[in-house]
Design an enzyme around this catalytic site. Structure first.
Site, short mmCIF file in Angstrom:
data_model
loop_
_atom_site.label_atom_id
_atom_site.label_comp_id
_atom_site.label_asym_id
_atom_site.label_seq_id
_atom_site.Cartn_x
_atom_site.Cartn_y
_atom_site.Cartn_z
CE1 TYR A 1 4.21 -6.76 4.69
CE2 TYR A 1 3.77 -9.01 5.45
CZ TYR A 1 3.74 -8.05 4.44
OH TYR A 1 3.26 -8.38 3.21
CG ASP B 1 -4.76 1.86 6.17
OD1 ASP B 1 -5.59 2.78 6.14
OD2 ASP B 1 -4.29 1.35 5.14
NE ARG C 1 -4.82 -2.81 4.55
CZ ARG C 1 -5.54 -2.61 3.46
NH1 ARG C 1 -6.33 -1.55 3.38
NH2 ARG C 1 -5.50 -3.44 2.45
CG ASP D 1 -1.97 -1.06 1.19
OD1 ASP D 1 -2.35 -1.46 0.08
OD2 ASP D 1 -2.41 -1.50 2.26
#
Length: 311
Positions: A68, A82, A181, A40
């Site tokens: 991550y 988010d 998310r 994103d």
């Protein structure tokens, strides 16, 4: 630049993965550029790009596990799960104060292992041929089905409490198709009383995809595409077992013929990178007993670019 291979980019925040592809096309002087695993605009970190025929390797990279680093904010949910979405009703300070360290650890444990996860409604998943996020932007209600994902590691690195929010620094190792998310959303929803305290993602950085680490990635602003290129043969060698071919075997595979190897049987169902005596990647092959056939061929006119990183 005519070579084939992979380029690792450390994507900056504020641009799309497609923006990165456009810039790399210009830097590499070719239209044949693709990427494995969209990030994103808010997210940073490792984006793997395939150049020329090495876009064929991306299919095998997309399915690799990923790591991550993220910041999850407890205290409010958002319309996009988010920080780019509209914040929904915030939790009371009393509800946040009631969230203990033990409850956070327990909530993370609940979301570790094999879980059923509902993707964010603004994901790129297609619903009847149209991206879910496009349907949401058009004012439609989108409900996506839960899917099985594996969270192999969900580690709490730090906790910060401030008025109206609890920020959690986490590290996540997960299977392909996992939405961080959604982890933020579900962790927040599971904490507190009644509807929960709410949670959303405020920062996300991808640090690893399969065998590739962001520490080896290049800055987009200063990219030298030729210097950054991981030749196709080296890239395939990181992803698969390799087989050194004879000259005749390389010719046979190039022309679509099967080869017989009396002294070797390949891993069942797993591709093997077939390498010519010149050091070029001939293709990916699949074994059936002692016979091997081509799954993906690589063009010989890119051989120089492929072999450039060997020796």
């Amino acid at each position: 630049m005519t070579g084939s291979g992979l380029i690792l980019i450390d994507k900056p925040a504020g641009i799309t993965s497609h923006d990165v592809v456009a810039r790399v096309r210009k830097a590499a002087g070719t239209r044949k550029v693709g990427h494995a695993g969209t990030l994103d605009p808010m997210a940073t970190g490792l984006l793997i790009l395939g150049i020329n025929s090495s876009t064929r390797l991306l299919t095998y990279i997309v399915g690799a596990d990923k790591e991550y680093l993220a910041t999850i904010r407890l205290g409010a949910a958002s319309t996009t799960d988010d920080a780019e979405g509209e914040l929904l009703a915030p939790a009371s300070q009393e509800a946040l104060d009631a969230v203990t360290a033990e409850a956070i650890v327990a909530g993370i444990a609940e979301l570790t292992g094999e879980i059923e996860q509902v993707p964010s409604s603004v994901s790129a998943i297609k619903v009847d041929g149209k991206r879910a996020y496009a349907r949401v932007r058009a004012g439609e209600q989108v409900e996506l089905k839960a899917r099985a994902v594996t969270i192999s590691e969900f580690e709490l690195l730090g906790t910060r409490r401030e008025p109206g929010a609890i920020d959690l620094e986490v590290r996540v190792v997960c299977s392909s198709g996992t939405y961080i998310r959604s982890l933020a959303r579900d962790l927040g929803a599971g904490l507190g009383v009644g509807a929960g305290v709410g949670g959303h993602l405020t920062a996300l950085r991808r640090t690893r995809v399969g065998a590739y680490d962001v520490r080896d990635a290049h800055d987009l602003a200063t990219l030298d595409a030729e210097a950054a290129l991981i030749p196709a043969v080296d890239a395939a060698g990181r992803l698969f077992e390799t087989l050194e071919l004879t000259e005749q075997q390389a010719i046979d595979l190039t022309h679509g013929r099967r080869i017989h190897l009396a002294d070797r049987e390949g891993p069942g169902g797993e591709p093997v990178a077939a390498i010519a005596p010149t050091g070029a990647l001939v293709g990916l092959i699949e074994f059936r007993g002692k016979e091997a056939r081509t799954l993906v061929n690589f063009p010989t006119d890119e051989a120089v670019g492929q072999a450039g990183g060997r020796g």
